[in-house]
Design an enzyme around this catalytic site. Structure first.
Site, PDB file in Angstrom:
ATOM      1  N   GLY A   1     -12.721   4.857  -7.831  1.00  0.00           N
ATOM      2  CA  GLY A   1     -11.702   3.819  -7.927  1.00  0.00           C
ATOM      3  C   GLY A   1     -12.362   2.452  -7.909  1.00  0.00           C
ATOM      4  O   GLY A   1     -13.563   2.311  -8.188  1.00  0.00           O
TER       5      GLY A   1
ATOM      6  N   LYS B   1      -9.541  -3.551  11.724  1.00  0.00           N
ATOM      7  CA  LYS B   1      -9.004  -3.486  10.358  1.00  0.00           C
ATOM      8  C   LYS B   1      -7.673  -2.733  10.340  1.00  0.00           C
ATOM      9  O   LYS B   1      -6.733  -3.123   9.626  1.00  0.00           O
ATOM     10  CB  LYS B   1     -10.033  -2.788   9.450  1.00  0.00           C
ATOM     11  CG  LYS B   1      -9.631  -2.685   7.977  1.00  0.00           C
ATOM     12  CD  LYS B   1      -9.696  -4.027   7.277  1.00  0.00           C
ATOM     13  CE  LYS B   1      -9.387  -3.903   5.782  1.00  0.00           C
ATOM     14  NZ  LYS B   1     -10.433  -3.199   5.041  1.00  0.00           N
TER      15      LYS B   1
ATOM     16  N   ASN C   1       0.460  -4.394   5.565  1.00  0.00           N
ATOM     17  CA  ASN C   1       0.728  -3.514   4.418  1.00  0.00           C
ATOM     18  C   ASN C   1       2.140  -2.933   4.361  1.00  0.00           C
ATOM     19  O   ASN C   1       2.799  -3.011   3.310  1.00  0.00           O
ATOM     20  CB  ASN C   1      -0.317  -2.397   4.364  1.00  0.00           C
ATOM     21  CG  ASN C   1      -1.686  -2.894   3.951  1.00  0.00           C
ATOM     22  OD1 ASN C   1      -1.943  -4.100   3.954  1.00  0.00           O
ATOM     23  ND2 ASN C   1      -2.573  -1.991   3.603  1.00  0.00           N
TER      24      ASN C   1
ATOM     25  N   ASN D   1       1.306 -10.879  -0.034  1.00  0.00           N
ATOM     26  CA  ASN D   1       0.906 -11.057   1.368  1.00  0.00           C
ATOM     27  C   ASN D   1       1.374 -12.399   1.926  1.00  0.00           C
ATOM     28  O   ASN D   1       1.843 -12.484   3.067  1.00  0.00           O
ATOM     29  CB  ASN D   1      -0.617 -10.960   1.497  1.00  0.00           C
ATOM     30  CG  ASN D   1      -1.145  -9.575   1.199  1.00  0.00           C
ATOM     31  OD1 ASN D   1      -0.378  -8.643   0.987  1.00  0.00           O
ATOM     32  ND2 ASN D   1      -2.453  -9.440   1.181  1.00  0.00           N
TER      33      ASN D   1
ATOM     34  N   GLU E   1      -1.340   5.319   1.665  1.00  0.00           N
ATOM     35  CA  GLU E   1      -2.165   5.762   2.789  1.00  0.00           C
ATOM     36  C   GLU E   1      -1.487   5.480   4.131  1.00  0.00           C
ATOM     37  O   GLU E   1      -2.145   5.360   5.160  1.00  0.00           O
ATOM     38  CB  GLU E   1      -3.533   5.082   2.728  1.00  0.00           C
ATOM     39  CG  GLU E   1      -4.337   5.517   1.510  1.00  0.00           C
ATOM     40  CD  GLU E   1      -5.657   4.772   1.354  1.00  0.00           C
ATOM     41  OE1 GLU E   1      -6.721   5.406   1.466  1.00  0.00           O
ATOM     42  OE2 GLU E   1      -5.618   3.551   1.107  1.00  0.00           O
TER      43      GLU E   1
END
Length: 300
Positions: free
Chosen positions: A11, A183, A191, A201, A266
């Site tokens: 990716g 993180k 997110n 954002n 995710e």
């Protein structure tokens, strides 16, 4: 020392790292999952990189997992939910002391891979490098950042120096799970809110109602951090998350991009991991739970 790196996951991040390693004098092979992807790479003649106003073709080879030779250096840049199965497919090719670096969003997948690889020094990393794909194997560098990498295996030691090249800024971290948690907390804050509200954002700090939600989400996340004695944000998580949202104001989070493109997100390894930790600590995070459920519904 120059090494031959195999990369699982072609990716944006995998392609960006491939070009960076090549620039640093290393050799690179992409491990691909289909003949069609292999044919596409061959047709292009390598990876196309757009960076600093220039477009460059970096010749790189690819092969299928079933044709992997012996691997001494492996970089895993798959999505978090693919990491374990991808590594399992080529595990038999790894030398006993193969250097394995995992670069996934969130947490959980790194620890799952670590339990599978008993003898290899398994490292995890977190990065602020930015990149996106214009099309397969055509990567656009969106920003240079820093990467922290450290060992996940207690008592293990890396057998080789970390790959550091002009394109990459890589630092060693003795307690990498602290970096991963830092993180994770920022990703949990930003997110899901952007995915549910379909916004950039920056709108999380520009719109009062969204800013209020961001603060509430951060308050819940901080309960978990405090219970685990993780003092990660001297200025407070809300200010840290708001600063990141502002700095990346025009960006769309990877979670929102996944939802928009009909891909699985995710969320299980971001907010899902946070909620699992909260449950162990007997903490209730109603807003984070609501956002988790909302994102899961958007995936359907």
């Amino acid at each position: 020392m120059k090494s031959h790196w195999y990369i699982l996951g072609a990716g944006a991040m995998g392609c960006q790292w491939a070009t960076a390693l090549l620039e640093g004098g290393h050799s690179v092979t992409l491990i691909l999952h289909s003949e069609a992807r292999l044919a596409r790479l061959s047709q292009l003649g390598g990876i196309v990189l757009e960076a600093d106003g220039q477009t460059t073709l970096w010749p790189v080879e690819g092969l299928l997992a079933e044709n992997c030779p012996v691997i001494e250096h492996l970089l895993v840049t798959t999505k978090a939910y693919d990491a374990v199965s991808a590594v399992s497919n080529i595990q038999h090719c790894l030398t006993a002391d193969a250097q394995v670096i995992l670069l996934q969003n969130g947490m959980g997948s790194q620890q799952a891979v670590r339990t599978r690889l008993v003898t290899q020094p398994v490292m995890a990393g977190t990065t602020t490098n930015g990149a996106w794909l214009r099309q397969p194997f055509h990567v656009v560098q969106a920003g240079r950042g820093n990467t922290e990498i450290g060992l996940l295996n207690p008592g293990q030691h890396p057998t080789q120096a970390l790959p550091n090249t002009p394109m990459l800024s890589v630092q060693w971290h003795d307690a990498i799970e602290v970096s991963l948690w830092r993180k994770l907390a920022i990703n949990c804050a930003i997110n899901p809110l952007t995915a549910v509200n379909h916004c950039q954002n920056g709108q999380l700090v520009e719109q009062p109602e969204l800013s209020k939600q961001l603060q509430q989400v951060c308050t819940e996340i901080t309960q978990v951090l405090d219970s685990k004695d993780l003092d990660l944000f001297p200025e407070g998580l809300f200010r840290a998350a708001a600063s990141v949202a502002q700095q990346t104001g025009q960006n769309y989070s990877s979670m929102l991009q996944d939802i928009q493109k009909g891909r699985r997100s995710e969320i299980d390894f971001i907010t899902g991991y946070l909620l699992n930790e909260a449950e162990k600590l007997k903490l209730s995070l109603p807003l984070n739970q609501s956002l988790f459920s909302a994102v899961k519904n958007l995936e359907r």
